[in-house]
Every structure is written in structure tokens, then in C-alpha cells.
Design a protein around this motif. Structure first.
Motif, PDB file in Angstrom:
ATOM      1  N   SER A  26       0.867  -1.184   0.000  1.00 13.78           N
ATOM      2  CA  SER A  26       0.000   0.000   0.000  1.00 13.78           C
ATOM      3  C   SER A  26       0.903   1.232   0.000  1.00 13.78           C
ATOM      4  O   SER A  26       2.096   1.138   0.297  1.00 13.78           O
ATOM      5  N   ARG A  27       0.344   2.368  -0.313  1.00 11.07           N
ATOM      6  CA  ARG A  27       1.169   3.583  -0.311  1.00 11.07           C
ATOM      7  C   ARG A  27       1.561   4.021   1.097  1.00 11.07           C
ATOM      8  O   ARG A  27       2.420   4.889   1.257  1.00 11.07           O
ATOM      9  N   PHE A  28       0.942   3.437   2.118  1.00 13.00           N
ATOM     10  CA  PHE A  28       1.246   3.779   3.503  1.00 13.00           C
ATOM     11  C   PHE A  28       2.128   2.720   4.179  1.00 13.00           C
ATOM     12  O   PHE A  28       2.348   2.759   5.379  1.00 13.00           O
ATOM     13  N   ALA A  29       2.607   1.759   3.433  1.00 14.88           N
ATOM     14  CA  ALA A  29       3.365   0.632   3.990  1.00 14.88           C
ATOM     15  C   ALA A  29       4.673   1.073   4.628  1.00 14.88           C
ATOM     16  O   ALA A  29       5.285   2.053   4.203  1.00 14.88           O
ATOM     17  N   ASN A  30       5.073   0.331   5.638  1.00 16.75           N
ATOM     18  CA  ASN A  30       6.380   0.532   6.254  1.00 16.75           C
ATOM     19  C   ASN A  30       7.410  -0.160   5.363  1.00 16.75           C
ATOM     20  O   ASN A  30       7.330  -1.365   5.150  1.00 16.75           O
ATOM     21  N   PRO A  31       8.383   0.579   4.834  1.00 19.82           N
ATOM     22  CA  PRO A  31       9.376  -0.057   3.958  1.00 19.82           C
ATOM     23  C   PRO A  31      10.369  -0.938   4.714  1.00 19.82           C
ATOM     24  O   PRO A  31      11.132  -1.675   4.095  1.00 19.82           O
ATOM     25  N   PHE A  32      10.360  -0.865   6.030  1.00 21.54           N
ATOM     26  CA  PHE A  32      11.283  -1.648   6.850  1.00 21.54           C
ATOM     27  C   PHE A  32      10.556  -2.869   7.401  1.00 21.54           C
ATOM     28  O   PHE A  32       9.422  -2.762   7.855  1.00 21.54           O
ATOM     29  N   ARG A  33      11.209  -4.017   7.392  1.00 20.15           N
ATOM     30  CA  ARG A  33      10.594  -5.274   7.821  1.00 20.15           C
ATOM     31  C   ARG A  33      11.392  -5.908   8.955  1.00 20.15           C
ATOM     32  O   ARG A  33      12.625  -5.853   8.955  1.00 20.15           O
ATOM     33  N   ALA A  34      10.668  -6.526   9.880  1.00 18.50           N
ATOM     34  CA  ALA A  34      11.333  -7.297  10.934  1.00 18.50           C
ATOM     35  C   ALA A  34      12.174  -8.375  10.259  1.00 18.50           C
ATOM     36  O   ALA A  34      11.733  -9.008   9.299  1.00 18.50           O
ATOM     37  N   GLY A  35      13.391  -8.533  10.734  1.00 15.74           N
ATOM     38  CA  GLY A  35      14.316  -9.499  10.148  1.00 15.74           C
ATOM     39  C   GLY A  35      15.276  -8.872   9.157  1.00 15.74           C
ATOM     40  O   GLY A  35      16.283  -9.485   8.804  1.00 15.74           O
ATOM     41  N   ASP A  36      14.965  -7.637   8.692  1.00 17.26           N
ATOM     42  CA  ASP A  36      15.893  -6.930   7.814  1.00 17.26           C
ATOM     43  C   ASP A  36      17.158  -6.597   8.595  1.00 17.26           C
ATOM     44  O   ASP A  36      17.112  -6.451   9.829  1.00 17.26           O
ATOM     45  N   PRO A  37      18.283  -6.418   7.918  1.00 17.10           N
ATOM     46  CA  PRO A  37      19.504  -6.014   8.625  1.00 17.10           C
ATOM     47  C   PRO A  37      19.310  -4.664   9.311  1.00 17.10           C
ATOM     48  O   PRO A  37      18.628  -3.787   8.779  1.00 17.10           O
ATOM     49  N   ALA A  38      19.901  -4.520  10.462  1.00 17.67           N
ATOM     50  CA  ALA A  38      19.834  -3.255  11.200  1.00 17.67           C
ATOM     51  C   ALA A  38      20.640  -2.195  10.457  1.00 17.67           C
ATOM     52  O   ALA A  38      21.542  -2.527   9.686  1.00 17.67           O
ATOM     53  N   PRO A  39      20.322  -0.909  10.682  1.00 16.14           N
ATOM     54  CA  PRO A  39      21.098   0.155  10.035  1.00 16.14           C
ATOM     55  C   PRO A  39      22.578   0.107  10.395  1.00 16.14           C
ATOM     56  O   PRO A  39      23.425   0.461   9.602  1.00 16.14           O
ATOM     57  N   SER A  40      22.875  -0.370  11.590  1.00 21.00           N
ATOM     58  CA  SER A  40      24.264  -0.528  12.005  1.00 21.00           C
ATOM     59  C   SER A  40      24.831  -1.780  11.332  1.00 21.00           C
ATOM     60  O   SER A  40      24.179  -2.826  11.334  1.00 21.00           O
ATOM     61  N   PRO A  41      26.016  -1.706  10.757  1.00 23.47           N
ATOM     62  CA  PRO A  41      26.538  -2.855  10.010  1.00 23.47           C
ATOM     63  C   PRO A  41      26.756  -4.109  10.860  1.00 23.47           C
ATOM     64  O   PRO A  41      26.762  -5.206  10.332  1.00 23.47           O
ATOM     65  N   PHE A  42      26.920  -3.949  12.162  1.00 24.78           N
ATOM     66  CA  PHE A  42      27.182  -5.117  13.001  1.00 24.78           C
ATOM     67  C   PHE A  42      26.027  -5.454  13.938  1.00 24.78           C
ATOM     68  O   PHE A  42      26.155  -6.316  14.788  1.00 24.78           O
ATOM     69  N   GLY A  43      24.905  -4.776  13.776  1.00 21.66           N
ATOM     70  CA  GLY A  43      23.760  -5.021  14.646  1.00 21.66           C
ATOM     71  C   GLY A  43      22.997  -6.267  14.230  1.00 21.66           C
ATOM     72  O   GLY A  43      23.084  -6.722  13.085  1.00 21.66           O
ATOM     73  N   PRO A  44      22.228  -6.820  15.155  1.00 24.77           N
ATOM     74  CA  PRO A  44      21.392  -7.975  14.810  1.00 24.77           C
ATOM     75  C   PRO A  44      20.242  -7.524  13.909  1.00 24.77           C
ATOM     76  O   PRO A  44      19.974  -6.327  13.792  1.00 24.77           O
ATOM     77  N   PRO A  45      19.543  -8.451  13.283  1.00 27.18           N
ATOM     78  CA  PRO A  45      18.387  -8.075  12.470  1.00 27.18           C
ATOM     79  C   PRO A  45      17.373  -7.296  13.311  1.00 27.18           C
ATOM     80  O   PRO A  45      17.253  -7.498  14.522  1.00 27.18           O
ATOM     81  N   MET A  46      16.636  -6.411  12.652  1.00 26.50           N
ATOM     82  CA  MET A  46      15.661  -5.582  13.363  1.00 26.50           C
ATOM     83  C   MET A  46      14.447  -6.398  13.775  1.00 26.50           C
ATOM     84  O   MET A  46      14.040  -7.325  13.076  1.00 26.50           O
TER      85      MET A  46
END
Length: 114
Positions: A26-46
Motif C-alpha cells: 500500500s502507499r502507507f506501507a512501512n518499507p522496513f521489515r522485521a528481520g531486515d539487517p539493522a542500520p548498524s553494520p554489526f547489529g542484529p536483524p531488526m
């Protein structure tokens, strides 16, 4: 007060209430998904809460404010439906606060916390 519901986009047509689908594709969707890599390169998945926080942070940014205002106007007074389970954090909760904050418009503070 509008509420968050769980379902697919096709489910909104069967409801007796004014409802809009804000989930994936949808046009209101969250582009970020649980399990995606965290913004920090060494962080766990979000997890779900982190994706909602990242979406809210995006809407607080210089370009995101434009979309936040449009989303607030489009969603005011409507129930929101997403595919997320009701017992986990969802961007629809944040969009509900944004769209239904008292006053004549949105404020970026409505994107912070529950």
C-alpha cells in the motif's frame, strides 16, 4: 477513536466501518521489515519495534515531514488495517496517532513513542 485491525487489503471492503489498508504494497506501507539487517553494520536483524521506530524517524526527517502531513490528512478518522499481528508493534499504530492527534493538523511529536 479509530483502531488498528488485522487483515489483508481485500478485507477492508467487507467491513461496516471506514477502514483503509496500510500494510505491504500500500502507499502507507512501512518499507522496513522485521528481520531486515539493522542500520548498524554489526547489529542484529531488526525486530518489529525497531522497524516502527525507523519508519517514524524517517517521517520526522526533512522529506518525511511532507509525507507525514499527507498521511495524516488521508488517514484522519479511519480505522487502519495491516497484516501485522495485533500483539506486536506495527507502523499502523504510529499512523493512527499521527492522523488522529487533537488539533488542526499533525505534529512530528505524534511520531514519538506510544
Amino acid at each position: 477513536m479509530p483502531i488498528r485491525l488485522r487483515g489483508a487489503s481485500r478485507d477492508t471492503a467487507t467491513l461496516p466501518t471506514a477502514c483503509i489498508y496500510v500494510g505491504p504494497r500500500s502507499r502507507f506501507a512501512n518499507p522496513f521489515r522485521a528481520g531486515d539487517p539493522a542500520p548498524s553494520p554489526f547489529g542484529p536483524p531488526m525486530d518489529a519495534a525497531e522497524t516502527v521506530d525507523l519508519f517514524a524517524a524517517t517521517l520526522r526527517g526533512p522529506i518525511g515531514r511532507f509525507y507525514a502531513a499527507r498521511f495524516a490528512r488521508a488517514l484522519r478518522g479511519l480505522d487502519l488495517m495491516c497484516t501485522c499481528p495485533l500483539d506486536v508493534p506495527c507502523h499502523a499504530d504510529m499512523l493512527l496517532r499521527l492522523a488522529n492527534e487533537p488539533g488542526d493538523g499533525y505534529t512530528i511529536s505524534s511520531l514519538e513513542g506510544p
